[in-house]
Design a protein around this motif. Sequence first.
Motif, PDB file in Angstrom:
ATOM      1  N   GLY A 222     -55.099 -26.722  54.604  1.00 42.15           N
ATOM      2  CA  GLY A 222     -54.501 -25.424  54.844  1.00 42.15           C
ATOM      3  C   GLY A 222     -54.714 -24.414  53.732  1.00 42.15           C
ATOM      4  N   LYS A 223     -55.836 -24.503  53.041  1.00 42.17           N
ATOM      5  CA  LYS A 223     -56.084 -23.585  51.934  1.00 42.17           C
ATOM      6  C   LYS A 223     -57.429 -22.880  52.077  1.00 42.17           C
ATOM      7  N   LEU A 224     -57.483 -21.683  51.552  1.00 42.05           N
ATOM      8  CA  LEU A 224     -58.724 -20.931  51.425  1.00 42.05           C
ATOM      9  C   LEU A 224     -59.162 -21.006  49.973  1.00 42.05           C
ATOM     10  N   HIS A 225     -60.383 -21.462  49.758  1.00 38.39           N
ATOM     11  CA  HIS A 225     -60.927 -21.597  48.413  1.00 38.39           C
ATOM     12  C   HIS A 225     -62.013 -20.557  48.191  1.00 38.39           C
ATOM     13  N   LEU A 226     -62.006 -19.943  47.003  1.00 39.70           N
ATOM     14  CA  LEU A 226     -62.989 -18.930  46.643  1.00 39.70           C
ATOM     15  C   LEU A 226     -63.678 -19.324  45.347  1.00 39.70           C
ATOM     16  N   ARG A 227     -64.948 -19.001  45.263  1.00 43.77           N
ATOM     17  CA  ARG A 227     -65.736 -19.221  44.045  1.00 43.77           C
ATOM     18  C   ARG A 227     -66.297 -17.871  43.620  1.00 43.77           C
ATOM     19  N   LEU A 228     -66.042 -17.486  42.379  1.00 43.63           N
ATOM     20  CA  LEU A 228     -66.498 -16.203  41.860  1.00 43.63           C
ATOM     21  C   LEU A 228     -67.318 -16.425  40.601  1.00 43.63           C
ATOM     22  N   SER A 229     -68.400 -15.663  40.462  1.00 38.69           N
ATOM     23  CA  SER A 229     -69.272 -15.790  39.293  1.00 38.69           C
ATOM     24  C   SER A 229     -69.702 -14.406  38.827  1.00 38.69           C
ATOM     25  N   GLY A 230     -69.936 -14.285  37.525  1.00 37.56           N
ATOM     26  CA  GLY A 230     -70.423 -13.025  36.970  1.00 37.56           C
ATOM     27  C   GLY A 230     -70.065 -12.900  35.508  1.00 37.56           C
ATOM     28  N   ARG A 231     -70.010 -11.657  35.025  1.00 35.87           N
ATOM     29  CA  ARG A 231     -69.614 -11.405  33.646  1.00 35.87           C
ATOM     30  C   ARG A 231     -68.148 -11.757  33.451  1.00 35.87           C
TER      31      ARG A 231
END
Length: 362
Positions: A222-231
């Motif tokens: 029941g979860k939404l997972h996000l992956r973020l990359s950058g500076r």
Amino acid sequence: MAEQDRTQELQAALEQALAGDMPVAIRGGGSRAHFNLAPGDNPLSAAAHRGVIDYQPDELMLRVRAGTPIAELETLLAAEGQRFAADIPQPAEHSTIGGAIACGWDGPARPAGMSLRDTVLGCRMLNGRGQLVSFGGQVMKNVAGYDLSRLQVGALGTLGVLLDVSLRLLPQPECTENRSFTVSAAQLPDWWEKLRALRPLLRASCFVGTSGSVDAGGLMEGKLHLRLSGRKSALKAALQKLGGEPSAFDWRALRNLRHEFFSAPQLACVVLPHFAELDIPLEETLIDWEGARIWVPNGDGVALQRAAAKRGGFVRVLRGPTLPVANGAGDWPRRIKDAFDPRGLFNRELFNTYFGGGQACR
């Protein structure tokens, strides 16, 4: 890394098959055969044709033989602070780059511009006449006109024996962060819209419903997972507004189709235009590509295909009963096949299953 050029051996084997009018089942590492992708009898293995031909870190370009394991290439690139410009699945440690090109699957980072098709700059291959042919180049500016090298992505080896491929690379990101949010299936449309504001930092998204598989830490249900990359500075500012909890979600397992969710006896992949809605219980699915790709375990493939087609999408069954070939592409698959392989030697069973449109390959 082992260096073995088997071009002459592969060409000789193909000439022998042509002389006897024998079909050829092209095989690589075999790591995808359990996903409805067994090529058939009379195998011609390219797994031993391996090694790096040209690597230019300053030009962000890699040219490599088709049988080279992806894992070895990732190690090579990491030493230079680089990565593929595509999110390439590798279902096993011995998965090859040629097999990845043939299958054409993309990982969860495709919406972030990391498409395998857009990463291919050029290739060399043996066509159905036994001829050695080259397409594209080794830099983006050399790719013009009909880009036949990218046509090999997703062709399932039905057009020829891929010998080597040139790929575009990217630098490793300065920083990567993962966040999770407790989200219901009904809230997902609002979240997909909200995620547009996170580009270009957003690298991947994944939702698993409350009936889906749960990992040992209970992190997925029941979860939404996000992956973020950058500076690092940009990520810090974005995360302050976004909130959420730090996540230990295993993105490699998702990319490589090796998470326990993908162990279902039957598994279908539904690909839809962005923001299209599919009338199925999303609580029982895994969803990535910001809602555009839905993994459905143990579903009715024919019903899924019918529902997806109404919304401009399609279905691919990775494990389980294969679906009737959709004929929306007309006779283009057959015409392309005839141009590359006029005698219909390569991977006949796969062509008839996925591209035949009711017209069997001879």
